[in-house]
Design an enzyme around this catalytic site. Structure first.
Site, PDB file in Angstrom:
ATOM      1  N   ARG A 138      -5.760  -5.837   0.552  1.00  8.50           N
ATOM      2  CA  ARG A 138      -5.175  -7.614   0.676  1.00  8.50           C
ATOM      3  C   ARG A 138      -4.709  -7.562   2.361  1.00  8.50           C
ATOM      4  O   ARG A 138      -4.922  -7.315   2.885  1.00  8.50           O
ATOM      5  CB  ARG A 138      -3.973  -8.396  -0.097  1.00  8.50           C
ATOM      6  CG  ARG A 138      -3.101  -7.280  -0.320  1.00  8.50           C
ATOM      7  CD  ARG A 138      -1.916  -7.802   1.001  1.00  8.50           C
ATOM      8  NE  ARG A 138      -0.784  -7.650   0.898  1.00  8.50           N
ATOM      9  CZ  ARG A 138      -0.303  -6.133   2.367  1.00  8.50           C
ATOM     10  NH1 ARG A 138      -1.396  -6.622   3.481  1.00  8.50           N
ATOM     11  NH2 ARG A 138       0.926  -5.927   2.597  1.00  8.50           N
ATOM     12  N   GLU A 191       5.900 -13.231   4.659  1.00 10.10           N
ATOM     13  CA  GLU A 191       5.441 -11.614   5.260  1.00 10.10           C
ATOM     14  C   GLU A 191       6.939 -11.156   5.099  1.00 10.10           C
ATOM     15  O   GLU A 191       8.205 -11.861   5.748  1.00 10.10           O
ATOM     16  CB  GLU A 191       5.765 -11.533   6.593  1.00 10.10           C
ATOM     17  CG  GLU A 191       4.637 -10.481   7.280  1.00 10.10           C
ATOM     18  CD  GLU A 191       3.685  -9.994   5.663  1.00 10.10           C
ATOM     19  OE1 GLU A 191       3.550  -9.480   4.975  1.00 10.10           O
ATOM     20  OE2 GLU A 191       2.544 -10.741   6.171  1.00 10.10           O
ATOM     21  N   ASP A 193       9.103 -10.313   0.488  1.00 14.16           N
ATOM     22  CA  ASP A 193       9.080  -9.235  -1.606  1.00 14.16           C
ATOM     23  C   ASP A 193      10.123  -9.496  -1.563  1.00 14.16           C
ATOM     24  O   ASP A 193      10.304  -8.771  -2.956  1.00 14.16           O
ATOM     25  CB  ASP A 193       7.602  -8.818  -1.717  1.00 14.16           C
ATOM     26  CG  ASP A 193       7.481  -7.872  -0.547  1.00 14.16           C
ATOM     27  OD1 ASP A 193       7.403  -7.322   0.402  1.00 14.16           O
ATOM     28  OD2 ASP A 193       6.189  -6.915  -0.833  1.00 14.16           O
ATOM     29  N   GLY A 243      -2.029  -2.450   7.377  1.00 16.50           N
ATOM     30  CA  GLY A 243      -1.216  -3.598   7.150  1.00 16.50           C
ATOM     31  C   GLY A 243      -2.192  -4.274   5.490  1.00 16.50           C
ATOM     32  O   GLY A 243      -1.998  -5.268   5.679  1.00 16.50           O
ATOM     33  N   SER A 252      -2.947  -2.694   3.602  1.00 10.61           N
ATOM     34  CA  SER A 252      -2.384  -2.497   1.566  1.00 10.61           C
ATOM     35  C   SER A 252      -3.673  -1.226   1.593  1.00 10.61           C
ATOM     36  O   SER A 252      -3.458  -1.668   0.333  1.00 10.61           O
ATOM     37  CB  SER A 252      -2.377  -3.733   0.512  1.00 10.61           C
ATOM     38  OG  SER A 252      -1.711  -2.737  -0.099  1.00 10.61           O
ATOM     39  N   ASP A 273       1.791  -6.190  -3.044  1.00 10.80           N
ATOM     40  CA  ASP A 273       0.425  -5.598  -2.616  1.00 10.80           C
ATOM     41  C   ASP A 273       0.036  -4.975  -3.622  1.00 10.80           C
ATOM     42  O   ASP A 273      -1.112  -5.326  -4.371  1.00 10.80           O
ATOM     43  CB  ASP A 273       0.636  -4.186  -1.835  1.00 10.80           C
ATOM     44  CG  ASP A 273       0.917  -4.698  -0.523  1.00 10.80           C
ATOM     45  OD1 ASP A 273       1.323  -5.920  -0.346  1.00 10.80           O
ATOM     46  OD2 ASP A 273       1.530  -3.407   0.018  1.00 10.80           O
ATOM     47  N   LYS A 276       2.770   4.841   7.777  1.00  8.26           N
ATOM     48  CA  LYS A 276       4.302   4.360   6.711  1.00  8.26           C
ATOM     49  C   LYS A 276       5.026   5.815   6.371  1.00  8.26           C
ATOM     50  O   LYS A 276       5.827   5.503   6.049  1.00  8.26           O
ATOM     51  CB  LYS A 276       3.939   3.975   6.047  1.00  8.26           C
ATOM     52  CG  LYS A 276       4.104   2.085   5.112  1.00  8.26           C
ATOM     53  CD  LYS A 276       5.193   2.338   5.665  1.00  8.26           C
ATOM     54  CE  LYS A 276       5.191   0.203   5.866  1.00  8.26           C
ATOM     55  NZ  LYS A 276       4.065  -0.559   5.008  1.00  8.26           N
TER      56      LYS A 276
HETATM   57  P1  NG1 Z   1       1.612  -3.377   4.288  1.00  9.68           P
HETATM   58  O1  NG1 Z   1       1.696  -3.593   5.646  1.00  9.68           O
HETATM   59  O2  NG1 Z   1       0.635  -2.915   3.233  1.00  9.68           O
HETATM   60  O3  NG1 Z   1       2.663  -2.182   4.737  1.00  9.68           O
HETATM   61  C1  NG1 Z   1       4.253  -4.056   3.734  1.00  9.68           C
HETATM   62  C2  NG1 Z   1       4.560  -3.606   2.179  1.00  9.68           C
HETATM   63  C3  NG1 Z   1       4.981  -5.288   1.241  1.00  9.68           C
HETATM   64  C4  NG1 Z   1       5.973  -5.912   2.204  1.00  9.68           C
HETATM   65  C5  NG1 Z   1       4.426  -6.048   3.554  1.00  9.68           C
HETATM   66  C6  NG1 Z   1       5.435  -6.536   4.224  1.00  9.68           C
HETATM   67  C7  NG1 Z   1       4.292  -1.533   0.921  1.00  9.68           C
HETATM   68  C8  NG1 Z   1       3.630  -0.397   0.103  1.00  9.68           C
HETATM   69  N1  NG1 Z   1       4.000  -2.639   1.051  1.00  9.68           N
HETATM   70  O4  NG1 Z   1       2.913  -3.496   3.293  1.00  9.68           O
HETATM   71  O5  NG1 Z   1       5.484  -4.921   0.166  1.00  9.68           O
HETATM   72  O6  NG1 Z   1       6.905  -5.620   2.178  1.00  9.68           O
HETATM   73  O7  NG1 Z   1       5.153  -4.862   4.114  1.00  9.68           O
HETATM   74  O8  NG1 Z   1       5.457  -8.221   4.496  1.00  9.68           O
HETATM   75  O9  NG1 Z   1       5.358  -1.180   1.065  1.00  9.68           O
END
Ligand code: NG1
Length: 412
Positions: A35, A41, A44, A133, A135, A180, A224
């Protein structure tokens, strides 16, 4: 099926499946999209809304069900080695950051929910850039979770499944929100979705035909598994601390009941400006900045949704710019590369531009019109990628997002 793999530049993977699992043939295809978040941002996990759309780029898993609880998974990307484990309600994790944890997470959660489950052999392919970013991790969790359900003839409603998978993904060590999983599981083609949390609800808006969202990768992976996970989890903690302070003051002044535990509930009693004022009176430094970002970003989501409904690109773009500024200055999750891409996009006539996803690298998203989109893409290519030399396939790191459908599983 063969032709759509070829569309993504992948050779037909059924052969690869048979090579990985001699004597076995795939009978199911589970797919889940990544996504791009347009605005909202780091809201959530604070119970405030987000506004993403699903991408055409996705995770695809070919599967062959087994009649025991074994799960064997091979990834077509060599950097992710083969993994094998048994489904149970207590699956020991791999080391933090190992991709197996994104496979184990949905399996353990669904075993806890449904009891004994059968496993499968699976081959994973992806057209999503990793740690960008966009997802890819949640798309993997959704695609695999959906496969577990199908193999075991279990069903959950889309929202129930998305919530279950959001909780499941915390197994990997990231204290994430639910954006996500909800968009990957439930997106409607051609639409962006405002997603609300507690309870999870989704409200779709058609993306105007003449709006173009350009996604550009910084070439910096926001892993991550390491720094980005710590930085992300630290922010979730800071947001909770800031909330405790202002909720306490709001209760003491009779503005809200005692024991409010979410920004969402506090904002039902106290308007945004009053909440920011409360923050400014009672917080300082980092906590004040975090609160200010979260609260203002939540309100930008509603304004942006209305702007999209009116086809008001100018306003939507200004809101994206305000979001980026807030993420850079108050939330401190931007990076020099993200700022550079944003500046290039705006300089080339984009209506707005911002980092998307958690930040710390990953991608930028810009909004352009049909007349400016080529110029915006060119400015990225010439101003950002060409000076960096060999960046691999440009269409995988610089592309126009197509609002796509959520996850599906089909029998082959
Ligand atoms: P990404 O950028 O896909 O790692 C993460 C979190 C979201 C949200 C965004 C910031 C996970 C799986 N995803 O997304 O829930 O908090 O950062 O808006 O932790």
């Amino acid at each position: 099926m063969g032709s759509s793999w070829v569309d993504h530049g992948l050779p037909d993977p059924s052969e690869a499946f048979r090579k990985a699992f001699p004597g076995r043939s795939p009978t199911l295809l589970s797919r889940a999209p990544g996504r791009v978040n347009l605005i909202g941002e780091h809201t959530d996990y604070n119970g405030l809304p987000v506004f993403p759309m699903a991408l055409r780029q996705e995770i695809r898993i070919l599967l062959s069900p087994r009649d025991d609880a074994l799960v064997r998974v091979v990834n077509r990307k060599r950097e992710f080695g083969p993994r094998e484990f048994t489904i149970s309600h207590e699956i020991p994790p791999h080391v933090t950051g190992d991709w197996a944890n994104y496979l184990k997470a949905p399996c353990q959660a669904l075993a806890r929910r449904f009891g004994d489950l059968n496993g499968f052999d699976a081959l994973v392919s992806s057209t999503l850039p990793v740690a960008s970013g966009l997802s890819s991790s949640s798309a993997l969790v959704i695609a695999l979770g959906q496969a577990v359900l199908r193999v075991n003839e279990k069903t959950l409603s889309t929202l129930d499944f998305a919530e279950e998978m959001a909780a499941a993904e915390r197994y990997t060590g990231t204290q994430g929100g639910g954006m996500d999983q909800a968009i990957s599981a439930g997106a409607l083609e051609g639409h962006a979705s405002r997603i609300e949390f507690g309870p999870l609800e989704v409200f779709e808006t058609p993306v105007p035909e003449d709006w173009r969202f350009v996604v550009a990768h910084t070439l910096v992976r926001a892993e991550k598994s390491g720094f980005a996970q710590d930085a992300y989890n630290t922010r979730t903690k800071e947001c909770r601390e800031a909330l405790e302070v202002v909720a306490g003051v709001a209760a003491a002044r009779g503005l809200a009941p005692e024991g409010v535990v979410s920004y969402h509930h506090l904002l039902e009693r106290v308007c945004i400006q009053d909440l920011v004022d409360l923050g400014e009176e009672n917080l300082e430094g980092t906590l004040l900045k975090r609160l200010r970002h979260v609260v203002t970003e939540g309100s930008r989501v509603y304004d942006a949704e209305h702007a999209m409904k009116r086809g008001d690109r100018l306003t939507f773009g200004l809101l994206m710019n305000a979001s980026h500024q807030s993420l850079r200055e108050d939330y401190e999750v931007s990076s020099p590369e993200l700022d550079e891409l944003v500046d290039l996009a705006l300089g080339a006539g984009a209506a707005g531009a911002r980092l998307t996803g958690a930040g710390f690298g990953g991608c930028m998203v810009a909004l352009a019109g049909p007349d400016s989109v080529d110029g915006v893409m060119e400015s990225m290519e010439q101003g950002f990628y060409q000076p960096r030399g060999d960046v691999g396939k440009l269409d995988q790191i610089l592309f126009q997002a197509e609002a796509s459908q959520g996850a599906t599983v089909e029998t082959l």
